[in-house]
Enzyme design. Sequence first.
Site, PDB file in Angstrom:
ATOM      1  N   SER A  92       0.811  -1.217   0.000  1.00 43.01           N
ATOM      2  CA  SER A  92       0.000   0.000   0.000  1.00 43.01           C
ATOM      3  C   SER A  92       0.848   1.272   0.000  1.00 43.01           C
ATOM      4  O   SER A  92       1.706   1.460   0.862  1.00 43.01           O
ATOM      5  CB  SER A  92      -0.905   0.002   1.231  1.00 43.01           C
ATOM      6  OG  SER A  92      -1.551   1.244   1.345  1.00 43.01           O
ATOM      7  N   GLY A 130       7.092  -9.065   5.921  1.00 43.82           N
ATOM      8  CA  GLY A 130       8.535  -8.838   5.922  1.00 43.82           C
ATOM      9  C   GLY A 130       8.919  -7.413   6.282  1.00 43.82           C
ATOM     10  O   GLY A 130       8.195  -6.724   7.020  1.00 43.82           O
ATOM     11  N   GLY A 168       9.007  -4.411   4.706  1.00 46.30           N
ATOM     12  CA  GLY A 168       8.093  -3.296   4.416  1.00 46.30           C
ATOM     13  C   GLY A 168       6.923  -3.284   5.387  1.00 46.30           C
ATOM     14  O   GLY A 168       6.533  -2.224   5.903  1.00 46.30           O
ATOM     15  N   ILE A 214       9.780 -14.664   2.168  1.00 49.61           N
ATOM     16  CA  ILE A 214      10.632 -15.717   1.595  1.00 49.61           C
ATOM     17  C   ILE A 214      12.092 -15.259   1.542  1.00 49.61           C
ATOM     18  O   ILE A 214      12.987 -16.084   1.462  1.00 49.61           O
ATOM     19  CB  ILE A 214      10.178 -16.146   0.171  1.00 49.61           C
ATOM     20  CG1 ILE A 214      10.320 -14.997  -0.838  1.00 49.61           C
ATOM     21  CG2 ILE A 214       8.789 -16.722   0.189  1.00 49.61           C
ATOM     22  CD1 ILE A 214      10.300 -15.472  -2.289  1.00 49.61           C
ATOM     23  N   ASP A 215      12.328 -13.945   1.584  1.00 49.31           N
ATOM     24  CA  ASP A 215      13.698 -13.424   1.408  1.00 49.31           C
ATOM     25  C   ASP A 215      14.601 -13.652   2.615  1.00 49.31           C
ATOM     26  O   ASP A 215      15.817 -13.533   2.493  1.00 49.31           O
ATOM     27  CB  ASP A 215      13.649 -11.909   1.123  1.00 49.31           C
ATOM     28  CG  ASP A 215      12.795 -11.573  -0.086  1.00 49.31           C
ATOM     29  OD1 ASP A 215      12.687 -12.421  -0.988  1.00 49.31           O
ATOM     30  OD2 ASP A 215      12.226 -10.462  -0.121  1.00 49.31           O
ATOM     31  N   ARG A 270      19.208 -29.717 -13.507  1.00 46.42           N
ATOM     32  CA  ARG A 270      20.461 -30.479 -13.554  1.00 46.42           C
ATOM     33  C   ARG A 270      20.291 -31.712 -14.451  1.00 46.42           C
ATOM     34  O   ARG A 270      21.186 -32.073 -15.212  1.00 46.42           O
ATOM     35  CB  ARG A 270      20.879 -30.893 -12.144  1.00 46.42           C
ATOM     36  CG  ARG A 270      22.119 -31.739 -12.092  1.00 46.42           C
ATOM     37  CD  ARG A 270      23.372 -30.960 -12.422  1.00 46.42           C
ATOM     38  NE  ARG A 270      23.848 -30.220 -11.262  1.00 46.42           N
ATOM     39  CZ  ARG A 270      24.974 -29.500 -11.261  1.00 46.42           C
ATOM     40  NH1 ARG A 270      25.715 -29.389 -12.350  1.00 46.42           N
ATOM     41  NH2 ARG A 270      25.345 -28.857 -10.188  1.00 46.42           N
ATOM     42  N   GLY A 300      14.821 -12.922  -3.741  1.00 47.71           N
ATOM     43  CA  GLY A 300      15.583 -12.570  -2.543  1.00 47.71           C
ATOM     44  C   GLY A 300      15.732 -11.076  -2.360  1.00 47.71           C
ATOM     45  O   GLY A 300      16.427 -10.610  -1.463  1.00 47.71           O
TER      46      GLY A 300
HETATM   47  O1  F6P Z   1       9.750  -9.956  -0.871  1.00 46.81           O
HETATM   48  C1  F6P Z   1       9.305 -11.085  -1.536  1.00 46.81           C
HETATM   49  C2  F6P Z   1       9.535 -10.964  -3.023  1.00 46.81           C
HETATM   50  O2  F6P Z   1       9.066 -12.135  -3.638  1.00 46.81           O
HETATM   51  C3  F6P Z   1      10.977 -10.687  -3.435  1.00 46.81           C
HETATM   52  O3  F6P Z   1      11.778 -11.834  -3.408  1.00 46.81           O
HETATM   53  C4  F6P Z   1      10.799 -10.093  -4.801  1.00 46.81           C
HETATM   54  O4  F6P Z   1      11.866  -9.229  -5.108  1.00 46.81           O
HETATM   55  C5  F6P Z   1       9.506  -9.322  -4.661  1.00 46.81           C
HETATM   56  O5  F6P Z   1       8.823  -9.864  -3.536  1.00 46.81           O
HETATM   57  C6  F6P Z   1       8.598  -9.407  -5.851  1.00 46.81           C
HETATM   58  O6  F6P Z   1       7.537  -8.554  -5.622  1.00 46.81           O
HETATM   59  P1  F6P Z   1       6.184  -8.571  -6.468  1.00 46.81           P
HETATM   60  O7  F6P Z   1       5.411  -9.777  -6.043  1.00 46.81           O
HETATM   61  O8  F6P Z   1       5.511  -7.314  -6.071  1.00 46.81           O
HETATM   62  O9  F6P Z   1       6.555  -8.669  -7.902  1.00 46.81           O
END
Ligand code: F6P
Length: 324
Positions: A75, A104, A106, A129-130, A157, A173
Amino acid sequence: MSIRHLALLTSGGDAPGMNAAIRAVVRTAHFHGIKATGIMDGYEGLMKKSFIELGPRDVRNIVQRGGTMLRSARSETFKTPEGRTTAAKNLREAGIDALICIGGGGTQAGAHQLAVEQGVRLIGVASTIDNDLGGSDRTIGFDTACNTALEAMDRLRDTASSYGRIFFVEVMGRDTGFIAMHTGIAAGAEYVMVPERKENVDELVRVLENRSKEKGSCIVVVAEGDEEGGAFKLADRVKQRCPQFDIRVSVLGHLQRGGNPTHADRLLASRLGAAAVEGLLSGKSHCVVGVVKGELTFTPHAVALAEKKVIEPDLFRLLPMLAV
Ligand code: F6P
């Protein structure tokens, strides 16, 4: 002040395990006789009063699901003082005594401002996830995202070794290389590019020249935040210098955000969701709940947000040692 009514929201990038955290919050609140209200669409829903009452049965059958039943959003309005004033007013008007913010960096930065400026009693649950948020050694969703990326790398692989190809695999990430470094080691990658270490294309080319001769196939894991600008650019640079290489690029993207959470993420989310409620009950606020060295911890928001989490230093040594 006692808590009779709490609200919860998920915000920012969704992460596998958020649903397990929602379930834990709602059921722990129920256990303690507290009313729980779910806020849809993160801080957007908080400003629009998009509220739903949640009882223990409303969160059945979600512990195993990826995504978030409360939906998520990023937001812009909430970043303004006016937005946060509206948010606090809506909480007061709904009779909500405390808030739990699952997300996370933000999300926690927004929660911090809401707590400091508006005096809202709240606790954040470390979920991205980061794995780039302080206050918890692991954040909810990181383990699942790593496992999803790892499965993709194992598949790559198979095809890479059938053709003797070099694959550049880009993982998420944001500005950090946790997913890249962890999956790179676990997938037996030949090289990993992360923003935490100054890129070294000369070294990468040297490794690929040696390894591809000996092994045939190679996997290079590239963190999306790497200075080189992603797997495609990096692959182009390598191809220009080594036209003999048969290179393919695979960007895993949002695949890493979905899927059923792993055991580790369900357990972490269950612990953190329950601890957030019980932390509020014991008077805690303005903090992030996480697990540090195996222990549940409550770290002040300001401290968690300022912490620069680092990739385990031994991994940088381990990778070249194992990727021979
Ligand atoms: O913070 C999680 C994440 O998936 C990051 O790894 C990635 O850079 C970003 O969010 C992608 O954001 P969006 O879903 O807004 O494209």
